[in-house]
Design a protein around this motif. Structure first.
Motif, PDB file in Angstrom:
ATOM      1  N   VAL A  69      -7.433 101.181 -66.945  1.00  0.00           N
ATOM      2  CA  VAL A  69      -8.745 100.648 -67.167  1.00  0.00           C
ATOM      3  C   VAL A  69      -8.757 100.200 -68.546  1.00  0.00           C
ATOM      4  N   VAL A  88     -14.313 100.607 -66.124  1.00  0.00           N
ATOM      5  CA  VAL A  88     -13.740 100.486 -64.618  1.00  0.00           C
ATOM      6  C   VAL A  88     -14.084  99.399 -63.983  1.00  0.00           C
ATOM      7  N   PHE A  97      -8.534 107.924 -60.185  1.00  0.00           N
ATOM      8  CA  PHE A  97      -9.336 107.857 -61.547  1.00  0.00           C
ATOM      9  C   PHE A  97     -10.070 109.263 -61.802  1.00  0.00           C
TER      10      PHE A  97
END
Ligand SMILES: Cc1ncc(COP(=O)(O)O)c(C=O)c1O
Length: 381
Positions: free
Chosen positions: A321, A353, A367
């Motif tokens: 990210v 993101v 994530f």
């Protein structure tokens, strides 16, 4: 370790169908400026793409100029309108991409223009009333306001901005690099004078894009040399890149609705879940509001805690990210966009993101699990 790639606002993976198109074009090696058969054959390919792109955005083929990407296209609009169209003032915001911000600063420092910065509130919104007041007086003006922000996803009200520019005789440039191919864009509905696109944001290759320049705007080339692009952009055309851009653009438009639905679903899921994992999480700009931001971008504001290196910790866990935009990585000052939202941002660290059609729920879970692990380890430690 397999990587979960959630940094699609920085760049996107190449679409296999775009790769096939590039391989096909590698065989067609002619120089489009050559008048013989090999040259004409390459030229035909380039012109097909130009027509396809023009049709998709309601433009004329003669209004599309292929460039080396979004940065060059933005530079072309800004520098050429000052040099060739008598622009003496540029109205913009402090939260534009550096491809806009730096040329504006450069020309202002040289005394070539006045730079006026619209204020943005803590959500990153501009005030159209402030824009209108500025436009009511002053010299020949170019308004440069992006469609969708690359860091916080915010939309600008481009239709209203275009109407105001028309009403007060200003030119309107919009950096549409993050929006093009993700949302419908039409130069008849919205009164743009300049638009920009970059192939690598829509699963095409890096180093190719285009500028839309409304016909009648008599600008001279930014890059001087041969007579390519009807003498508006010198340099032998990147034929493989242009055909790849054409394919990426075509796929993005044809599959826009289903890609949007998929990516929006992932965004919604992460918004909900991340708030239950980390208490006090917020979202920068409008990125937490689905109807007010680009579906590909979510800028999460994690309360600052012991772990100030969240993006680094995520990277170690295989999750890519970004802390701001790719162009800011390496900058010790952090993101100029986040800072512009006000002093409250100092208590939070940004994790952007950004998603694409190639992400799945497993990516979102990867994530979220990594965030959970980092915060659990922190609580224990
Ligand atoms: C909003 C915006 N404008 C311009 C650019 C620059 O495009 P390119 O990488 O094609 O030069 C980017 C890329 O990050 C972007 O996000």
């Amino acid at each position: 370790m397999s990587v979960i790639f959630l940094d699609n606002a920085a760049t996107t993976p190449l679409e296999p169908r775009v790769k096939d198109e590039m391989i096909r074009m590698m065989e067609n090696f002619g120089n489009p400026s050559s008048t013989h058969l090999s040259g004409r054959s390459a030229k035909v390919e380039v012109e097909i793409v130009r027509k396809r792109i023009a049709k998709a955005i309601g433009a004329l083929p003669s209004e599309i100029f292929f460039t080396s990407g979004g940065t060059e296209a933005d530079n072309m609009a800004l520098f050429c309108s000052v040099r060739d169209l008598g622009v003496k003032r540029i109205i913009t915001t402090p939260i534009e991409h550096h491809a806009v911000g730096h040329p504006v600063e450069f020309m202002a420092e040289r005394g070539e223009i006045d730079a006026s910065y619209l204020s943005v509130n803590e959500h990153g919104d501009i005030d159209l009333g402030e824009l209108e007041n500025l436009l009511k007086e002053g010299p020949k003006t170019l308004v440069s306001l992006m469609f969708a922000n690359n860091e916080i996803g915010n939309f600008n009200p481009v239709k209203e901005i275009g109407d105001l520019c028309k009403q007060y005789g200003a030119l309107f440039h919009s950096d549409t690099v993050q929006a093009m191919g993700h949302l419908p864009i039409n130069v008849v509905d919205t009164q743009y004078d300049f638009l920009t696109c970059s192939a690598h944001k829509i699963h095409g290759p890096k180093g190719v894009g285009f500028a839309y320049v409304r016909s009648g705007l008599k600008i001279k080339p930014l890059i001087q040399g041969g007579a390519q692009e009807r003498s508006m952009r010198a340099g032998t055309e990147n034929t493989i890149g242009i055909c790849a851009l054409g394919k990426a653009f075509e796929l993005a438009l044809d599959e826009m609705a289903e890609d949007q639905k998929k990516v929006e679903g992932l965004k919604q899921y992460i918004i909900k879940e991340v708030q239950s994992i980390v208490p006090g999480v917020k979202f920068f700009g409008r990125s937490g509001e689905l109807d007010k931001s680009l579906y590909t971008v979510l800028s999460i504001a994690f309360p600052k805690s012991n772990n100030e290196m969240l993006t680094f910790a995520l990277d170690i866990k295989g999750v890519n990210v970004s802390g701001g935009s790719a162009c800011n990585s390496g900058s010790s000052q952090g993101s100029h966009v986040i800072r512009a939202l006000g002093s409250w941002t100092a208590d939070y660290q940004p994790v952007r993101v950004s998603m694409s059609k190639f992400n799945t729920k497993a990516c979102a879970d990867g994530f979220l699990n990594a965030v959970r692990e980092i915060y659990t380890a922190q609580a224990v430690g």
